[in-house]
Write an enzyme that holds these catalytic residues in place. Sequence first.
Site, PDB file in Angstrom:
ATOM      1  N   CYS A  76      26.108  32.734  37.485  1.00  0.00           N
ATOM      2  CA  CYS A  76      27.600  32.149  37.597  1.00  0.00           C
ATOM      3  C   CYS A  76      28.169  32.022  38.864  1.00  0.00           C
ATOM      4  CB  CYS A  76      28.442  33.153  36.598  1.00  0.00           C
ATOM      5  SG  CYS A  76      30.140  33.183  36.996  1.00  0.00           S
ATOM      6  N   CYS A 124      31.942  35.756  40.824  1.00  0.00           N
ATOM      7  CA  CYS A 124      32.274  37.283  41.579  1.00  0.00           C
ATOM      8  C   CYS A 124      31.436  37.608  42.765  1.00  0.00           C
ATOM      9  CB  CYS A 124      32.204  38.272  40.363  1.00  0.00           C
ATOM     10  SG  CYS A 124      33.200  38.092  39.056  1.00  0.00           S
ATOM     11  N   CYS A 140      33.152  38.244  29.676  1.00  0.00           N
ATOM     12  CA  CYS A 140      33.101  38.547  31.037  1.00  0.00           C
ATOM     13  C   CYS A 140      34.247  39.740  31.282  1.00  0.00           C
ATOM     14  CB  CYS A 140      33.850  37.204  31.529  1.00  0.00           C
ATOM     15  SG  CYS A 140      34.100  37.127  33.468  1.00  0.00           S
ATOM     16  N   CYS A 178      47.765  33.203  50.059  1.00  0.00           N
ATOM     17  CA  CYS A 178      46.596  33.599  49.096  1.00  0.00           C
ATOM     18  C   CYS A 178      45.327  33.175  50.018  1.00  0.00           C
ATOM     19  CB  CYS A 178      46.862  32.696  47.870  1.00  0.00           C
ATOM     20  SG  CYS A 178      46.900  30.868  48.148  1.00  0.00           S
TER      21      CYS A 178
END
Length: 443
Positions: A45, A48, A122, A371
Amino acid sequence: MQIGQKKTTGQKMKKERNRGRETDRKPNISQIQKTGEHCIYAKRCGGCDYQGILYSQQLSKKQSYMRRLMEPFGKINPIIGMDDPYHYRHKVQAAFSCNKRGHIVAGVYEKHSHDIVDVEECQIEDAQADAIIREIKNMMRSFRIRAYDEDTGYGLLRHVLVRKGYHSGQIMVVLVLVSPILPSKNNFVKALRKKFPEISTVVINVNDRKTSMVLGERNITVYGKGFIEDELCGCTFRISPTSFYQVNPQQTEKLYRKAISCAKLTGKETVIDAYCGTGTIGLIASSRAKHVIGVELNRDAIKDAISNAKRNHIHNVTFYNEDAGQFMVEMAEKGERADVVIMDPPRTGSDEAFLSSVVRLAPDKVVYVSCGPETLARDLKYLTKHGYRMKECTPFDLFPFTKHVETVVLLSKGMVDSLLWYDSCGLFLRRNPLCEMSDEGRD
């Protein structure tokens, strides 16, 4: 989602021998949470960055990172983390396709490819949203709904998007199809709501283009109102399939409350909410200000902002569909002023044209909601060289298990030109020791 060249395959599960036969080892998220082990999907994936790292250590890493970036401008407060860093994403989307064996897969694109990692659950996504996506995946065969194949162009269902209101509990399901026609749509919705009666609305989004974009431009409501509502800092906001709304509402409330408290509004100020989007920060701040001006270039976002103001019976906010930088330049040319500018730019930060317009308008305070830490540091360098100094800096962890950090910075006018020392190339050397006095002494 990452783009590459590979053809979609199913999730390559690790195999284990059990009484002489092979079985798929299913992920156990609760066990992962307790042991701190890597998520079973982590290697493929890639979503993360901090898998397998204790949450306290994640926060420590982010604090150190922010301290290094913000050191030239002043001290920073401790990072505001989450009490429970799991399942915080209230917007969940899954791509659909079939693997080589003809089995339907649903999940995220593998890092640097177009392979789909077949994700059952998840760690960071809302558990109920994941369950809804699993149920849709199971229902597809009985309703003869074929997953889309981006190579051949055949199939119907491309993506499923689930949005959930944190306070309201309302749930929106968006089915992204290549055609506006969903076979037996009424029965499909009835069957889905029988399993999940909390679903408030179901929308078909039509995306018939060969594109990496998830959503198309056309929405067809097949059940409910076509939108959900949720509460944020005491205001109610409408969330449509395409609306921008922070995915971590728990931390967003802390972030916005800090931003507004930094401005220290007394009810007499004119506030500009630059990059206002759907008006969230400006509308929340309106109860403490005399007048709020929201400026946003995206027309659809401004329509949502106006709608949100009406929904909350707020009358001291005015929205403009214009470029915020140019808007502030025109204000300055007319001799108008603002007391506070709240800016919440995208991750790429602001450009020099916008920052120069802030300097020209010369508000007493600038509240920067960031951000992107790297671009925040770049923009602060410009502002501190043009009459502002950083009074407060507070980082927030809105995205546990990733490297992303949100930050609220308060800047005010002061003796800034001598506060920092730079070399001839504009690179930071160190803080001027003559300016290392208290705020009271400096003012």
